[in-house]
Design a protein around this motif. Structure first.
Motif, PDB file in Angstrom:
ATOM      1  N   ASP A  22      -1.727 -89.910 -16.697  1.00 28.69           N
ATOM      2  CA  ASP A  22      -2.781 -89.784 -15.930  1.00 28.69           C
ATOM      3  C   ASP A  22      -4.121 -89.446 -16.381  1.00 28.69           C
ATOM      4  O   ASP A  22      -4.197 -88.896 -15.295  1.00 28.69           O
ATOM      5  CB  ASP A  22      -2.400 -91.027 -14.655  1.00 28.69           C
ATOM      6  CG  ASP A  22      -3.857 -91.913 -14.408  1.00 28.69           C
ATOM      7  OD1 ASP A  22      -4.500 -91.898 -14.587  1.00 28.69           O
ATOM      8  OD2 ASP A  22      -3.453 -92.246 -12.964  1.00 28.69           O
ATOM      9  N   ILE A  23      -4.670 -89.577 -17.178  1.00 29.04           N
ATOM     10  CA  ILE A  23      -5.836 -88.585 -17.805  1.00 29.04           C
ATOM     11  C   ILE A  23      -6.698 -88.892 -17.093  1.00 29.04           C
ATOM     12  O   ILE A  23      -7.402 -87.855 -16.091  1.00 29.04           O
ATOM     13  CB  ILE A  23      -6.085 -88.540 -19.368  1.00 29.04           C
ATOM     14  CG1 ILE A  23      -4.772 -87.328 -20.051  1.00 29.04           C
ATOM     15  CG2 ILE A  23      -7.311 -87.322 -19.787  1.00 29.04           C
ATOM     16  CD1 ILE A  23      -4.597 -88.430 -21.507  1.00 29.04           C
ATOM     17  N   ASP A  24      -7.086 -90.049 -16.812  1.00 28.87           N
ATOM     18  CA  ASP A  24      -8.630 -90.392 -16.195  1.00 28.87           C
ATOM     19  C   ASP A  24      -8.157 -89.905 -14.324  1.00 28.87           C
ATOM     20  O   ASP A  24      -8.979 -89.579 -13.900  1.00 28.87           O
ATOM     21  CB  ASP A  24      -8.327 -92.033 -15.852  1.00 28.87           C
ATOM     22  CG  ASP A  24      -9.018 -92.576 -17.584  1.00 28.87           C
ATOM     23  OD1 ASP A  24      -9.525 -92.015 -18.317  1.00 28.87           O
ATOM     24  OD2 ASP A  24      -8.758 -93.918 -17.657  1.00 28.87           O
ATOM     25  N   ALA A  25      -7.090 -90.280 -14.067  1.00 27.06           N
ATOM     26  CA  ALA A  25      -7.253 -89.827 -12.335  1.00 27.06           C
ATOM     27  C   ALA A  25      -6.914 -88.085 -12.296  1.00 27.06           C
ATOM     28  O   ALA A  25      -7.887 -87.298 -11.185  1.00 27.06           O
ATOM     29  CB  ALA A  25      -5.177 -89.752 -12.097  1.00 27.06           C
ATOM     30  N   ALA A  26      -6.364 -87.920 -13.716  1.00 33.07           N
ATOM     31  CA  ALA A  26      -7.120 -86.628 -14.104  1.00 33.07           C
ATOM     32  C   ALA A  26      -7.979 -85.847 -12.953  1.00 33.07           C
ATOM     33  O   ALA A  26      -8.625 -85.265 -13.114  1.00 33.07           O
ATOM     34  CB  ALA A  26      -5.861 -85.153 -14.983  1.00 33.07           C
ATOM     35  N   VAL A  27      -9.063 -86.094 -14.513  1.00 38.99           N
ATOM     36  CA  VAL A  27     -10.287 -86.186 -14.563  1.00 38.99           C
ATOM     37  C   VAL A  27     -11.330 -86.295 -13.628  1.00 38.99           C
ATOM     38  O   VAL A  27     -12.571 -85.549 -13.704  1.00 38.99           O
ATOM     39  CB  VAL A  27     -10.754 -86.150 -15.852  1.00 38.99           C
ATOM     40  CG1 VAL A  27      -9.963 -85.742 -16.783  1.00 38.99           C
ATOM     41  CG2 VAL A  27     -10.882 -88.062 -16.324  1.00 38.99           C
ATOM     42  N   LYS A  28     -10.599 -87.136 -12.355  1.00 41.32           N
ATOM     43  CA  LYS A  28     -11.187 -87.150 -11.548  1.00 41.32           C
ATOM     44  C   LYS A  28     -11.337 -85.879 -10.321  1.00 41.32           C
ATOM     45  O   LYS A  28     -11.990 -85.603  -9.850  1.00 41.32           O
ATOM     46  CB  LYS A  28     -10.674 -88.542 -10.619  1.00 41.32           C
ATOM     47  CG  LYS A  28     -10.924 -89.666 -11.523  1.00 41.32           C
ATOM     48  CD  LYS A  28     -10.174 -90.288 -10.642  1.00 41.32           C
ATOM     49  CE  LYS A  28     -10.851 -92.462 -11.223  1.00 41.32           C
ATOM     50  NZ  LYS A  28      -9.990 -93.316 -10.436  1.00 41.32           N
ATOM     51  N   GLN A  29     -10.671 -85.227 -11.178  1.00 42.60           N
ATOM     52  CA  GLN A  29     -10.604 -83.732  -9.961  1.00 42.60           C
ATOM     53  C   GLN A  29     -11.284 -82.408 -10.117  1.00 42.60           C
ATOM     54  O   GLN A  29     -11.665 -81.718 -10.351  1.00 42.60           O
ATOM     55  CB  GLN A  29      -8.988 -83.334 -10.442  1.00 42.60           C
ATOM     56  CG  GLN A  29      -7.874 -84.151  -9.747  1.00 42.60           C
ATOM     57  CD  GLN A  29      -8.244 -84.385  -8.186  1.00 42.60           C
ATOM     58  OE1 GLN A  29      -8.355 -83.791  -7.448  1.00 42.60           O
ATOM     59  NE2 GLN A  29      -8.368 -85.565  -8.096  1.00 42.60           N
TER      60      GLN A  29
END
Length: 123
Positions: A22-29
């Motif tokens: 889940d790369i999109d969830a990762a970059v939200k951080q």
């Protein structure tokens, strides 16, 4: 919640999301201007700046590695820095061919990851 605990949770969430694909969830951080220095021993090694560049690097890493497990995670941190130590492996065997033993030094700002320096030893 203490700032150190919040930072630890943000870093842990990012790396867990990466492992889960889940790369999109990762970059939200990440901070919008985040920097990530990937160990030069890796095919995607180099310097990446900005969420879009980091997202693309993580996609390439995912294509190279496929799915993997995070093993032996250890995380320590304070209000400014979080250290995340882990092994990513194609199996539950940390010594399996292709496993990578990593330490990520994460500089934090306002609860977001501002900079990551990743050090890797490949099995």
């Amino acid at each position: 919640m203490k700032e150190a605990d919040s930072n630890i949770e943000a870093v842990s969430a990012a790396f867990t999301a990466i492992a889960n694909g889940d790369i999109d969830a990762a970059v939200k951080q990440l901070d919008a201007n985040a920097k990530w220095d990937v160990a030069h021993a890796l095919p995607e090694g180099g310097h990446y700046q900005g969420v879009d560049a980091i997202r693309e690097m993580l996609r390439r890493q995912r294509q190279r590695f496929g799915s993997y497990k995070l093993l032996h995670t250890t995380v320590h941190g304070d209000a400014n820095t979080v250290f995340f130590e882990y092994t990513r492996s194609p199996s539950m065997d940390e010594h399996a061919k292709g496993s990578e033993h990593c330490i990520a030094a994460c500089e934090m700002a306002m609860g977001k990851v501002r900079e990551i320096r990743e050090f890797v030893h490949r099995a």
